[in-house]
Design an enzyme around this catalytic site. Structure first.
Site, PDB file in Angstrom:
ATOM      1  N   HIS A   1      65.844  50.990  30.092  1.00  0.00           N
ATOM      2  CA  HIS A   1      67.164  50.842  29.828  1.00  0.00           C
ATOM      3  C   HIS A   1      67.933  52.135  29.702  1.00  0.00           C
ATOM      4  O   HIS A   1      69.090  52.408  28.991  1.00  0.00           O
ATOM      5  CB  HIS A   1      67.521  50.038  28.466  1.00  0.00           C
ATOM      6  CG  HIS A   1      67.274  48.609  29.025  1.00  0.00           C
ATOM      7  ND1 HIS A   1      65.761  48.076  28.947  1.00  0.00           N
ATOM      8  CD2 HIS A   1      67.663  47.474  28.916  1.00  0.00           C
ATOM      9  CE1 HIS A   1      65.651  46.741  29.524  1.00  0.00           C
ATOM     10  NE2 HIS A   1      66.988  46.298  29.236  1.00  0.00           N
TER      11      HIS A   1
ATOM     12  N   GLU B   1      62.259  52.615  14.724  1.00  0.00           N
ATOM     13  CA  GLU B   1      61.793  53.564  15.643  1.00  0.00           C
ATOM     14  C   GLU B   1      61.163  54.973  15.002  1.00  0.00           C
ATOM     15  O   GLU B   1      60.106  55.621  15.721  1.00  0.00           O
ATOM     16  CB  GLU B   1      63.052  54.044  16.622  1.00  0.00           C
ATOM     17  CG  GLU B   1      63.550  52.879  17.401  1.00  0.00           C
ATOM     18  CD  GLU B   1      64.431  51.765  16.875  1.00  0.00           C
ATOM     19  OE1 GLU B   1      64.818  52.142  15.616  1.00  0.00           O
ATOM     20  OE2 GLU B   1      64.708  50.976  17.287  1.00  0.00           O
TER      21      GLU B   1
ATOM     22  N   ARG C   1      66.606  49.558  33.639  1.00  0.00           N
ATOM     23  CA  ARG C   1      66.477  48.084  33.549  1.00  0.00           C
ATOM     24  C   ARG C   1      66.628  47.614  34.832  1.00  0.00           C
ATOM     25  O   ARG C   1      65.546  46.444  35.087  1.00  0.00           O
ATOM     26  CB  ARG C   1      67.885  47.868  32.740  1.00  0.00           C
ATOM     27  CG  ARG C   1      67.926  46.169  32.656  1.00  0.00           C
ATOM     28  CD  ARG C   1      69.022  45.821  31.626  1.00  0.00           C
ATOM     29  NE  ARG C   1      69.215  44.563  31.781  1.00  0.00           N
ATOM     30  CZ  ARG C   1      70.448  43.963  32.374  1.00  0.00           C
ATOM     31  NH1 ARG C   1      71.340  44.564  32.543  1.00  0.00           N
ATOM     32  NH2 ARG C   1      70.611  42.476  32.160  1.00  0.00           N
TER      33      ARG C   1
ATOM     34  N   ARG D   1      60.475  49.781  34.551  1.00  0.00           N
ATOM     35  CA  ARG D   1      60.167  49.387  33.264  1.00  0.00           C
ATOM     36  C   ARG D   1      59.076  48.482  33.384  1.00  0.00           C
ATOM     37  O   ARG D   1      58.359  48.173  32.399  1.00  0.00           O
ATOM     38  CB  ARG D   1      61.426  48.960  32.463  1.00  0.00           C
ATOM     39  CG  ARG D   1      61.980  47.601  32.981  1.00  0.00           C
ATOM     40  CD  ARG D   1      63.214  47.196  32.006  1.00  0.00           C
ATOM     41  NE  ARG D   1      63.866  46.148  32.695  1.00  0.00           N
ATOM     42  CZ  ARG D   1      64.139  44.974  32.031  1.00  0.00           C
ATOM     43  NH1 ARG D   1      63.582  44.584  31.106  1.00  0.00           N
ATOM     44  NH2 ARG D   1      64.999  44.060  32.995  1.00  0.00           N
TER      45      ARG D   1
ATOM     46  N   SER E   1      60.880  43.895  26.741  1.00  0.00           N
ATOM     47  CA  SER E   1      62.106  44.430  27.733  1.00  0.00           C
ATOM     48  C   SER E   1      61.165  45.551  28.318  1.00  0.00           C
ATOM     49  O   SER E   1      61.805  45.899  29.196  1.00  0.00           O
ATOM     50  CB  SER E   1      63.222  44.603  26.796  1.00  0.00           C
ATOM     51  OG  SER E   1      63.909  43.850  26.336  1.00  0.00           O
TER      52      SER E   1
ATOM     53  N   PHE F   1      67.513  54.285  21.847  1.00  0.00           N
ATOM     54  CA  PHE F   1      66.839  54.417  20.410  1.00  0.00           C
ATOM     55  C   PHE F   1      65.648  55.492  20.336  1.00  0.00           C
ATOM     56  O   PHE F   1      65.498  55.931  19.276  1.00  0.00           O
ATOM     57  CB  PHE F   1      66.324  53.221  20.039  1.00  0.00           C
ATOM     58  CG  PHE F   1      67.532  51.971  20.269  1.00  0.00           C
ATOM     59  CD1 PHE F   1      68.722  52.231  19.580  1.00  0.00           C
ATOM     60  CD2 PHE F   1      67.421  51.029  20.941  1.00  0.00           C
ATOM     61  CE1 PHE F   1      69.814  51.322  19.860  1.00  0.00           C
ATOM     62  CE2 PHE F   1      68.395  49.940  21.175  1.00  0.00           C
ATOM     63  CZ  PHE F   1      69.575  50.123  20.515  1.00  0.00           C
TER      64      PHE F   1
ATOM     65  N   ASP G   1      75.643  45.311  28.254  1.00  0.00           N
ATOM     66  CA  ASP G   1      75.772  45.736  26.947  1.00  0.00           C
ATOM     67  C   ASP G   1      76.948  46.913  26.596  1.00  0.00           C
ATOM     68  O   ASP G   1      77.296  46.774  25.475  1.00  0.00           O
ATOM     69  CB  ASP G   1      74.618  46.299  26.371  1.00  0.00           C
ATOM     70  CG  ASP G   1      73.550  45.088  26.039  1.00  0.00           C
ATOM     71  OD1 ASP G   1      73.987  43.734  26.167  1.00  0.00           O
ATOM     72  OD2 ASP G   1      72.364  45.296  26.042  1.00  0.00           O
TER      73      ASP G   1
HETATM   74  C1  TPP Z   1      68.137  50.574  16.371  1.00  0.00           C
HETATM   75  C2  TPP Z   1      67.927  49.396  17.423  1.00  0.00           C
HETATM   76  N1  TPP Z   1      66.585  49.301  18.079  1.00  0.00           N
HETATM   77  C3  TPP Z   1      66.518  48.232  18.700  1.00  0.00           C
HETATM   78  C4  TPP Z   1      67.375  47.390  18.967  1.00  0.00           C
HETATM   79  C5  TPP Z   1      67.357  46.336  20.307  1.00  0.00           C
HETATM   80  N2  TPP Z   1      67.840  45.010  19.625  1.00  0.00           N
HETATM   81  C6  TPP Z   1      68.784  44.433  19.881  1.00  0.00           C
HETATM   82  S1  TPP Z   1      68.905  43.019  19.116  1.00  0.00           S
HETATM   83  C7  TPP Z   1      67.305  43.106  18.502  1.00  0.00           C
HETATM   84  C8  TPP Z   1      66.678  42.335  17.132  1.00  0.00           C
HETATM   85  C9  TPP Z   1      67.622  41.054  17.300  1.00  0.00           C
HETATM   86  O1  TPP Z   1      67.189  40.176  16.004  1.00  0.00           O
HETATM   87  P1  TPP Z   1      67.990  40.316  14.886  1.00  0.00           P
HETATM   88  O2  TPP Z   1      68.176  41.908  14.277  1.00  0.00           O
HETATM   89  O3  TPP Z   1      67.013  39.435  13.947  1.00  0.00           O
HETATM   90  O4  TPP Z   1      69.220  39.666  15.165  1.00  0.00           O
HETATM   91  P2  TPP Z   1      69.816  38.269  15.015  1.00  0.00           P
HETATM   92  O5  TPP Z   1      68.582  37.325  15.022  1.00  0.00           O
HETATM   93  O6  TPP Z   1      70.730  38.035  13.910  1.00  0.00           O
HETATM   94  O7  TPP Z   1      70.423  38.178  16.396  1.00  0.00           O
HETATM   95  C10 TPP Z   1      66.831  44.388  18.833  1.00  0.00           C
HETATM   96  C11 TPP Z   1      65.260  44.947  18.669  1.00  0.00           C
HETATM   97  C12 TPP Z   1      68.606  47.537  18.569  1.00  0.00           C
HETATM   98  N3  TPP Z   1      69.669  46.942  18.963  1.00  0.00           N
HETATM   99  N4  TPP Z   1      68.902  48.757  17.899  1.00  0.00           N
END
Ligand code: TPP
Ligand code: TPP
Ligand code: MG
Ligand code: MG
Lengths: 303, 316, 303, 316
Positions: free
Chosen positions: B110, B59, B168, B11, B38, B84, B118
């Site tokens: 990933h 997405e 990853r 990646r 990532s 995703f 995870d």
């Molecule tokens: C559908 C999806 N796309 C991408 C991700 C990857 N991902 C994990 S956490 C995150 C963003 C984290 O920020 P937020 O949603 O604001 O959570 P917080 O700040 O409350 O931790 C992403 C994009 C995911 N978990 N699910």
């Protein structure tokens, strides 16, 4: 505890402090995980589990329990830490987090351990699930309430707006969305609000890639409350680390029998640990040994 | 082929390679869904901010926007985690990319259980199945960062839909820079006549290790790197079946529908041959990537054992 | 016609009438297809193709052409009928619609025939595609404008709100969404607005299944303009069969350089054919021989 | 088995069967995404309006809501077209249903090229692949309305995720009411020893017709109805391979990843056997359903021809 206990705010703050300790210790031990977004929702969960929600750790599948549905499924240190304080998890198990064979998986898994209501980890899915739970209550004539915790990222997924529209349409007054609005997501700042602009123009819409490993203005959610209102929801804007304010908002949401309520909690990602606060780096990074020591010290713990 | 280069994650090469191609004048753009660090896509964004479009965690929209950009002549890359994309935007890939054959390239990182801590939700074990279900998509899965970089370049320079699967963890470099990726060709990693090990991704290295073990037992294993899943290397596959009469497939993916499925079906159509399958059968769990490879028997030992079984089935 | 021609309103109404004829004839010949939602957008497309859009039927891939992206991909009789009037399709081919071997497929296919910008048929996808087209214009320094036609159903898909949020965020002022708001979708009425309530309570939220083969109040989109505004869009509410009003709104949208514009067109599904008007049955059903005859007569044609 | 009942579409039985089950006291609910008339789900909704939840055109939300309802003890059905569910909500099915094994039953209609005039976008040719990629899903594809009804009932009475694929056109009734569907069993529709025709959906009838033709040429074809794709009937498959040594699969679905893939892989693992494939290789197009079956060679003649090819490959 079939009824929500009426703990004092000081007691709740004490619980919150212990949950924060769990969060930094668990992520440190696992050498991975999501401390930032866990720390930002601590007061929300503490208030839910120790003041507002009707639940019974001895009977996690009690049909009349209030439901807590965590859409931001990466905030497992927060959920497991809170469930440990509430009596669902043996605190000694917490440090098995994310290790091969553990019940405490990196992202939530429904019923694992009992008390976890939903499998999550892909953002955007919690509000739909919560709506289903709320519609089941209505059909069964049960008066439990369903609380969904969403994040900035959840609020960018279209599914959340499908669910919001449907909840408004179906008048799911027994459903409350709580948004941990910390303005930070995976790649950096959702908007410019928390970003300290050193002479860089904040005018460029969308995805200004920073020098320092963050992106600013990834996808602005504002005007956020307007969105929820336009989708048929009551809204409240709340200081997300103020237990009294959260309590009052949750109480009002539960009593509202006109509309579902969205409680927008203004929070600080990484709250309570100085070097994690408002720092996108600690969205998905564990503290080092030294950082753990400092974090514990800041939280007022020896270890 | 093996050299001493430092381990590297597949990646890691997305952003730098796109930036290189843009510098060479290719009309590359990249649409992002909040995983640009990532997938390394932001390394392109930093150099070409006007060509980098963050969409937040969305997405479906990412794919639609990429298709729109592609319809205006752009070489439209997008990237996310393999759970995703394709998982969260399958219909968008089908409708906006696969059916109209827009020039969209999906780079997913990933993939597989090696995603690690995870746990199950984050470990894509069905993405190859999903991508192979869209007949107009080229589907690639590099064995190392060198091959990955060449695939990105090939995808950029070849019109039409591409999927590139990446991992990853930092894994071993297997190819030197003289290697030239060819669409539809499975690099022969080691020759042999008793059994063929067909592997993809990080399990190519494991298959090579298994072949080494087998050599010690007097078994000569051929090793093919099935990095091009569509188009696949029909000739290499049929030659393997003919020459060695026994096949093992190895993939960090569900057995059904991925490499194992592809190989089985091609053989059933042309040359029925015993096949043993190394891969996943149920969802994953939390753990370090190395633990998980052991835990789920995605190891050189398991491959070598499977080779023994495949050989023992030859005469029947 | 590299520049939009300036046809008179009467001329446009005449074109609209001919497009309606194509719609009923095509669906009748195909014994299938979607007359209702085709008829409701006729004035919108007529105004776009014959007054507002810069395009050239001789050069359908002209890079500077304005783009029309039809998200509601089932409205092919409308699009093919309009493209025939505009010179992209030989009108004689129209009656091959939906037949084996035809270029005129049941749902749109990009480039088939040239002039069709997007493959569609799954709702919710057009605005994202349109946004990509609009962002390409900005990157390439081209001044073409992109128009997206959406439906009620499109507006229920989460992807539309992802795209709306992103278009607002990226200030895609060269993008206009036009919503054919006919209040009818596949299974019946989106809300109670067009449903004539004979003593049945309209209070029950969500999906009241009717005796007569429709559902009422499937998923209410109101307050609809508020939704778009909250997602960063300028909005206009327009009578969707009034060519002057549509023209003015499209003009204003094109000139707006602050925000993308959503033009909400209040329309009547099945418009122009009495028995199809506001009748959910004709969402996806072709007219019979007698119905065709009556429709043509109502539209003022012999055949 | 064949009787003179009027042709009927498999999709027609969803609503009536759910209503019957609810009348019997099963805690059934149904979540809808604006295709309730096409899938017949509204026939349940009309009788049990409180148990019927329209979500508008929003498949992702439909699945999530169903999973939430299931988590509270409901038997949660949902329905849409097979292109939209699974296609438009794959990740939701994976996360909210497959991984936690919630008690959700997805009934999809309008599968296959027989969907007809709407054309490629509406013709689901990859839904079985997608559903089979989730290992906890039971995946069923009835050959007629009688079997379909029994499958709905079995799904309702069996805890866990189910997918039932149904078709738009009215097709021949093959079973009489005495038939009893068994999960994981492939009904033997006709016995034979020279070749086995394994078909699903409306092509079971075509396979029976092909067997008739073959009989006229002195070839005895066994016909199996592969209506239970997961669990599949390993014993019937291996017996077919053993007894007849040549297999044809026939499906209105992409060859890769569907029934053909499943059969190939099971045989490669246990009993390599020549297989010929009848099915789709590229996307569909507009036309009447009968024209399309001809156009894409999904016919008794094509199946009979394939049988000949399979038999000729036996000795090699
Ligand atoms: C559908 C999806 N796309 C991408 C991700 C990857 N991902 C994990 S956490 C995150 C963003 C984290 O920020 P937020 O949603 O604001 O959570 P917080 O700040 O409350 O931790 C992403 C994009 C995911 N978990 N699910
Ligand atoms: C993603 C998706 N789900 C379901 C459908 C099936 N479907 C076709 S048309 C339609 C609704 C039609 O109503 P509307 O969207 O309001 O279109 P219009 O009234 O303008 O014809 C539906 C649900 C679809 N095309 N796409
Ligand atoms: Mg956040
Ligand atoms: Mg409509």
């Amino acid at each position: 505890m079939a009824q929500a206990p009426s703990a004092s705010t000081e007691e709740l703050q004490e619980v919150a402090r212990r949950v924060r300790r769990h969060i930094v210790r668990m992520t440190h031990a696992a050498k991975s995980g999501h401390p930032g977004g866990s720390l930002s929702s601590v007061e929300i969960l503490t208030t839910l589990y120790f003041r507002v929600m009707r639940h019974d750790p001895k009977n996690p599948s009690w049909p009349d329990r209030d439901r807590f549905v965590m859409s931001k499924g990466h905030a497992t240190p927060l959920l497991y830490g809170t469930l440990a304080e509430a009596g669902y998890i043996d605190p000694d198990d917490l440090l098995t987090f994310r290790q091969l064979g553990t019940k405490l998986q990196g992202h939530t898994i429904m019923g694992k351990p009992p008390g976890v209501e939903m499998t999550a980890g892909a953002l955007g899915m919690g509000l739909s699930f919560g709506l289903g739970v709320a519609l089941a209550a209505r059909l069964d004539g049960r008066d439990y309430h369903t609380y969904c915790l969403l994040s900035d990222g959840d609020s960018q997924e279209g599914q959340t707006w499908e669910a919001a529209m449907a909840a408004g349409h179906h008048n799911a007054t027994n459903l409350t969305a709580i948004i941990d609005r910390n303005h930070i997501q995976n790649d950096g700042y959702s908007d410019y609000q928390r970003y300290d602009d050193d002479g860089n123009s904040p005018d460029r819409p969308g995805g200004w890639v920073m020098e320092d490993n963050h992106t600013a203005n990834i996808m602005n959610l504002e005007p956020f409350a307007d969105k929820w209102r336009a989708f048929g929801w009551e809204t409240q804007l709340v200081k997300g680390h103020d237990i009294e304010a959260i309590s009052a908002a949750l109480q009002a949401a539960r009593e509202d029998d006109e509309r579902p309520t969205a409680i927008i909690c203004e929070t600080t990602k990484g709250r309570g640990v100085s070097f994690m606060e408002n720092n996108p780096d600690f969205h998905g990074k564990a503290p080092s040994d030294e950082q753990l020591a400092q974090a514990l010290q800041e939280l007022g713990f020896e270890e | 082929m093996v050299q001493a280069a430092a381990d590297k994650a597949t990646r890691e090469v997305l952003g730098p390679t796109l930036a290189k191609l843009a510098r060479e004048g290719l009309d590359v753009v990249c649409v992002d869904a909040d995983l640009g660090y990532s997938t390394s896509a932001v390394k392109f964004g930093r150099e070409f901010p006007d060509r980098f479009f963050p969409m937040g965690v969305a997405e479906q929209n990412m794919i639609g926007v990429a298709a729109g950009l592609a319809s205006c002549g752009k070489i439209a890359f997008c990237s996310s985690f393999a759970v995703f994309a394709p998982g969260h935007c399958f219909d968008q890939l089908r409708m906006a990319v696969a059916q109209p054959r827009t020039n969209v390239k999906l780079f997913a990182s990933h993939a597989g259980v090696v995603t690690g801590e995870d746990g199950a939700s984050a470990e894509a074990l069905e993405d190859l199945t999903l991508m192979l279900s869209m007949p107009t998509f080229n589907v690639l899965f590099p064995a190392d960062a060198v091959e990955c970089e060449q695939m990105i370049e090939a995808a950029a320079r070849t019109d039409g839909p591409f999927y590139i699967r990446s991992m990853r963890p930092k894994t071993r470099i297997l190819f030197d820079d003289a290697h030239r990726f060819e669409l539809g060709k499975w690099p022969l990693m080691r020759d042999g006549k008793n059994v063929t090990l067909i592997a993809c991704g990080e399990l190519v290295k494991s298959a090579l290790d298994a072949a080494e073990t087998l050599a010690g037992q007097g078994v000569e294993a051929r090793v093919l790197n099935a990095s091009s899943l569509r188009p696949f290397d029909r000739e290499a596959l049929l030659a393997a079946a003919r020459d060695t009469g026994a096949i093992v497939t190895a993939e960090d993916h569900f057995i059904q529908g991925g490499l194992g499925g592809l190989v089985s079906q091609a053989l059933a159509a042309e040359q029925p041959t015993p096949v043993e399958f190394i891969g996943m059968e149920g969802y994953g769990t939390s753990g370090t990537w190395k633990q998980l490879l052991e835990h789920f028997d995605l190891t050189p030992e398991a491959i070598a054992r499977a080779a023994g079984n495949a050989i023992s089935r030859k005469s029947r």
